[in-house]
Design a protein around this motif. Structure first.
Motif, PDB file in Angstrom:
ATOM      1  N   ARG A 199     -13.419 -26.981 -21.340  1.00 18.34           N
ATOM      2  CA  ARG A 199     -14.508 -26.924 -22.303  1.00 18.34           C
ATOM      3  C   ARG A 199     -15.818 -26.419 -21.683  1.00 18.34           C
ATOM      4  NH1 ARG A 199     -18.574 -30.051 -25.006  1.00 18.34           N
ATOM      5  NH2 ARG A 199     -19.070 -31.053 -23.051  1.00 18.34           N
ATOM      6  N   GLU A 200     -16.041 -26.736 -20.442  1.00 19.65           N
ATOM      7  CA  GLU A 200     -17.330 -26.474 -19.813  1.00 19.65           C
ATOM      8  C   GLU A 200     -17.639 -24.983 -19.707  1.00 19.65           C
ATOM      9  OE1 GLU A 200     -19.694 -28.445 -19.186  1.00 19.65           O
ATOM     10  OE2 GLU A 200     -20.818 -26.644 -18.689  1.00 19.65           O
ATOM     11  N   ARG A 201     -18.882 -24.624 -20.008  1.00 23.08           N
ATOM     12  CA  ARG A 201     -19.284 -23.229 -19.896  1.00 23.08           C
ATOM     13  C   ARG A 201     -20.227 -23.008 -18.728  1.00 23.08           C
ATOM     14  NH1 ARG A 201     -15.614 -22.360 -21.348  1.00 23.08           N
ATOM     15  NH2 ARG A 201     -14.688 -22.204 -23.397  1.00 23.08           N
ATOM     16  N   ASP A 202     -21.025 -24.001 -18.393  1.00 22.69           N
ATOM     17  CA  ASP A 202     -21.986 -23.844 -17.300  1.00 22.69           C
ATOM     18  C   ASP A 202     -22.021 -25.119 -16.466  1.00 22.69           C
ATOM     19  OD1 ASP A 202     -23.971 -23.242 -15.596  1.00 22.69           O
ATOM     20  OD2 ASP A 202     -25.525 -22.919 -17.094  1.00 22.69           O
ATOM     21  N   ALA A 203     -21.121 -25.171 -15.478  1.00 19.02           N
ATOM     22  CA  ALA A 203     -20.951 -26.396 -14.691  1.00 19.02           C
ATOM     23  C   ALA A 203     -22.224 -26.782 -13.941  1.00 19.02           C
ATOM     24  CB  ALA A 203     -19.797 -26.223 -13.706  1.00 19.02           C
ATOM     25  N   LEU A 204     -23.077 -25.798 -13.650  1.00 22.98           N
ATOM     26  CA  LEU A 204     -24.274 -26.109 -12.865  1.00 22.98           C
ATOM     27  C   LEU A 204     -25.280 -26.970 -13.639  1.00 22.98           C
ATOM     28  CD1 LEU A 204     -24.950 -22.807 -10.920  1.00 22.98           C
ATOM     29  CD2 LEU A 204     -24.162 -25.000 -10.041  1.00 22.98           C
TER      30      LEU A 204
ATOM     31  N   TYR B 211     -18.810 -31.589 -11.703  1.00 20.37           N
ATOM     32  CA  TYR B 211     -20.233 -31.249 -11.833  1.00 20.37           C
ATOM     33  C   TYR B 211     -20.984 -31.539 -10.533  1.00 20.37           C
ATOM     34  CZ  TYR B 211     -19.654 -30.953 -16.941  1.00 20.37           C
ATOM     35  OH  TYR B 211     -19.283 -30.603 -18.204  1.00 20.37           O
ATOM     36  N   VAL B 212     -20.683 -32.670  -9.933  1.00 17.44           N
ATOM     37  CA  VAL B 212     -21.347 -33.032  -8.678  1.00 17.44           C
ATOM     38  C   VAL B 212     -21.072 -31.981  -7.608  1.00 17.44           C
ATOM     39  CG1 VAL B 212     -21.407 -34.724  -6.798  1.00 17.44           C
ATOM     40  CG2 VAL B 212     -21.332 -35.505  -9.181  1.00 17.44           C
ATOM     41  N   LEU B 213     -19.819 -31.611  -7.459  1.00 15.33           N
ATOM     42  CA  LEU B 213     -19.444 -30.618  -6.443  1.00 15.33           C
ATOM     43  C   LEU B 213     -20.087 -29.265  -6.740  1.00 15.33           C
ATOM     44  CD1 LEU B 213     -15.628 -31.418  -6.042  1.00 15.33           C
ATOM     45  CD2 LEU B 213     -17.556 -32.330  -4.726  1.00 15.33           C
TER      46      LEU B 213
ATOM     47  N   ASP C 275     -14.318 -25.491 -11.141  1.00 15.50           N
ATOM     48  CA  ASP C 275     -13.103 -24.827 -11.608  1.00 15.50           C
ATOM     49  C   ASP C 275     -11.901 -25.199 -10.743  1.00 15.50           C
ATOM     50  OD1 ASP C 275     -14.617 -23.592 -13.572  1.00 15.50           O
ATOM     51  OD2 ASP C 275     -15.023 -21.830 -12.341  1.00 15.50           O
ATOM     52  N   ARG C 276     -12.104 -25.251  -9.440  1.00 13.93           N
ATOM     53  CA  ARG C 276     -11.025 -25.633  -8.531  1.00 13.93           C
ATOM     54  C   ARG C 276     -10.508 -27.035  -8.853  1.00 13.93           C
ATOM     55  NH1 ARG C 276     -10.734 -21.300  -6.715  1.00 13.93           N
ATOM     56  NH2 ARG C 276     -11.079 -20.449  -4.639  1.00 13.93           N
ATOM     57  N   ALA C 277     -11.417 -27.961  -9.067  1.00 15.74           N
ATOM     58  CA  ALA C 277     -11.012 -29.346  -9.338  1.00 15.74           C
ATOM     59  C   ALA C 277     -10.195 -29.425 -10.618  1.00 15.74           C
ATOM     60  CB  ALA C 277     -12.253 -30.243  -9.421  1.00 15.74           C
ATOM     61  N   VAL C 278     -10.640 -28.694 -11.633  1.00 11.99           N
ATOM     62  CA  VAL C 278      -9.928 -28.674 -12.909  1.00 11.99           C
ATOM     63  C   VAL C 278      -8.530 -28.077 -12.728  1.00 11.99           C
ATOM     64  CG1 VAL C 278      -9.859 -27.508 -15.140  1.00 11.99           C
ATOM     65  CG2 VAL C 278     -11.945 -28.692 -14.416  1.00 11.99           C
ATOM     66  N   GLU C 279      -8.456 -26.978 -11.993  1.00 11.40           N
ATOM     67  CA  GLU C 279      -7.141 -26.370 -11.726  1.00 11.40           C
ATOM     68  C   GLU C 279      -6.260 -27.350 -10.953  1.00 11.40           C
ATOM     69  OE1 GLU C 279      -8.422 -22.991  -9.519  1.00 11.40           O
ATOM     70  OE2 GLU C 279      -9.217 -21.939 -11.282  1.00 11.40           O
ATOM     71  N   GLY C 280      -6.869 -28.067 -10.035  1.00  6.64           N
ATOM     72  CA  GLY C 280      -6.102 -29.012  -9.220  1.00  6.64           C
ATOM     73  C   GLY C 280      -5.483 -30.120 -10.044  1.00  6.64           C
ATOM     74  N   ILE C 281      -6.255 -30.740 -10.922  1.00  8.45           N
ATOM     75  CA  ILE C 281      -5.710 -31.850 -11.711  1.00  8.45           C
ATOM     76  C   ILE C 281      -4.672 -31.325 -12.701  1.00  8.45           C
ATOM     77  CG2 ILE C 281      -7.517 -31.841 -13.486  1.00  8.45           C
ATOM     78  CD1 ILE C 281      -6.405 -35.134 -12.209  1.00  8.45           C
ATOM     79  N   LEU C 282      -4.900 -30.118 -13.222  1.00 10.09           N
ATOM     80  CA  LEU C 282      -3.918 -29.529 -14.137  1.00 10.09           C
ATOM     81  C   LEU C 282      -2.598 -29.233 -13.412  1.00 10.09           C
ATOM     82  CD1 LEU C 282      -5.976 -27.112 -16.403  1.00 10.09           C
ATOM     83  CD2 LEU C 282      -4.629 -29.098 -17.110  1.00 10.09           C
ATOM     84  N   ALA C 283      -2.712 -28.750 -12.175  1.00  7.08           N
ATOM     85  CA  ALA C 283      -1.509 -28.467 -11.398  1.00  7.08           C
ATOM     86  C   ALA C 283      -0.743 -29.760 -11.127  1.00  7.08           C
ATOM     87  CB  ALA C 283      -1.885 -27.784 -10.078  1.00  7.08           C
TER      88      ALA C 283
END
Lengths: 191, 191
Positions: free
Chosen positions: A88-93, A162-164, A175-183
């Motif tokens: 969902r996130e568009r701007d993680a920063l 978000y913190v990272l 994005d990496r964290a999201v990909e990681g949990i999905l994997a």
DNA sequence: GTCTATATCTCGATAGAC
DNA sequence: GTCTATCGAGATATAGAC
């Protein structure tokens, strides 16, 4: 831009500033400048900074809940709906406008201001757990998976992402964290 | 308690207050009161609030990195070492003294103050990725697992766990999230 | 309802005595 | 090196005119 009355503009300005600078970092003066209003207007419509912040937080929480609920209630497999939430996130920063508040000492110290934040994340975890249960029932996720635990892990991945990202000054770790949990969810489902 | 000179007491007081209230929420006055020092001492040893905060942040980061590195470099399987990192937390409600800073607008806006935070999380993600690679090499984790993604997911789970815990006013969501990611790692390993 | 003026603190920093 | 005194600015709220 829709025409907004003064109270409305004050709430919207407060929402933006709470997101950008947090409660401690947001002054009534900054709110008034952004809303284009004078001191009197704010203290006419609201009892003070905490009261205005409460109205702003409640609205942000309601908006967030509606958006996320739409994603989690859409048709599709459990994993696909969780992926929709994670993506969902568009701007993680910018961080999460609700999660951000948990790092604000004055928010956490106030039962009234913390309540809506508490309720949102409580709802989110239980809603995600329901989706996990549906996925288990359909055989997408292993029956051994604890729904409350997976739900907490998914919600934490987003908030921690978000913190990272903010530490790195880049959306990449999010994005990496999201990909990681999905994997991991995919691997667990295949197990 | 060890005897500390004034500069030392100022740094330690600043570390505590940055953890409790963040940069924006911490005033020189509060630091001086906690350190039992006068205005003059602070401006003699440090150029100002940002300079003192930088010294405090650098120390907190160095301490954190040493502690985490000890856990991740200990003997044992990859999953066991990751579990040791995830189980390190004693009081989730306090949050992470480093991660907390990423929600501080003045920290993120300053390249100098953000740098040590950035470096810590960058180091953490790569160190965790190394451990994942070792686990893959030993067959504990599937060869398809992307080390950088899993590392980011693990680090995000911890940081997001703090957010959930502080929202709830309870350590429980933190523990659930940690159990969840560990369960997923175990399931993926078995796959 | 909205404005300006004002009040009282605190913030972050400087000056200068000791 | 440490202290107190002081500064200009901003934070939060109130008063009272319009």
């Amino acid at each position: 831009m829709r025409i907004m009355d003064t109270a409305e503009r004050l709430i919207e300005s407060t929402r933006e500033l709470l997101w950008e600078r947090g409660y401690v970092g947001t002054s009534p003066k900054a709110i008034l400048e952004r809303a284009g209003a004078g001191q009197g207007s704010m203290y006419h419509h609201f009892k003070g900074k905490p009261d205005l912040a409460l109205a702003a937080v409640r609205r942000t929480v309601a908006e967030m809940r509606a958006e996320v609920d739409a994603l989690l209630s859409a048709p599709g497999t459990a994993r696909r709906r969780i992926a929709a939430y994670l993506g969902r996130e568009r701007d993680a920063l910018r961080g999460c406008p609700v999660g951000r508040l948990t790092m604000d000492p004055d928010i956490v110290a106030s039962d009234e201001l913390r309540a809506p934040v508490d309720e949102l994340f409580d709802w989110l975890r239980h809603r995600l757990a329901e989706v996990v249960r549906e996925g288990r029932a359909r055989g997408e996720l292993p029956a051994t998976a604890d729904p409350e635990q997976l739900a907490a892990a998914v919600a934490a991945t987003v908030q921690g992402g978000y913190v990272l990202a903010r530490a790195a000054g880049s959306a990449e770790p999010f994005d990496r964290a999201v990909e990681g949990i999905l994997a991991l969810l995919a691997a667990a489902g295949a197990a």
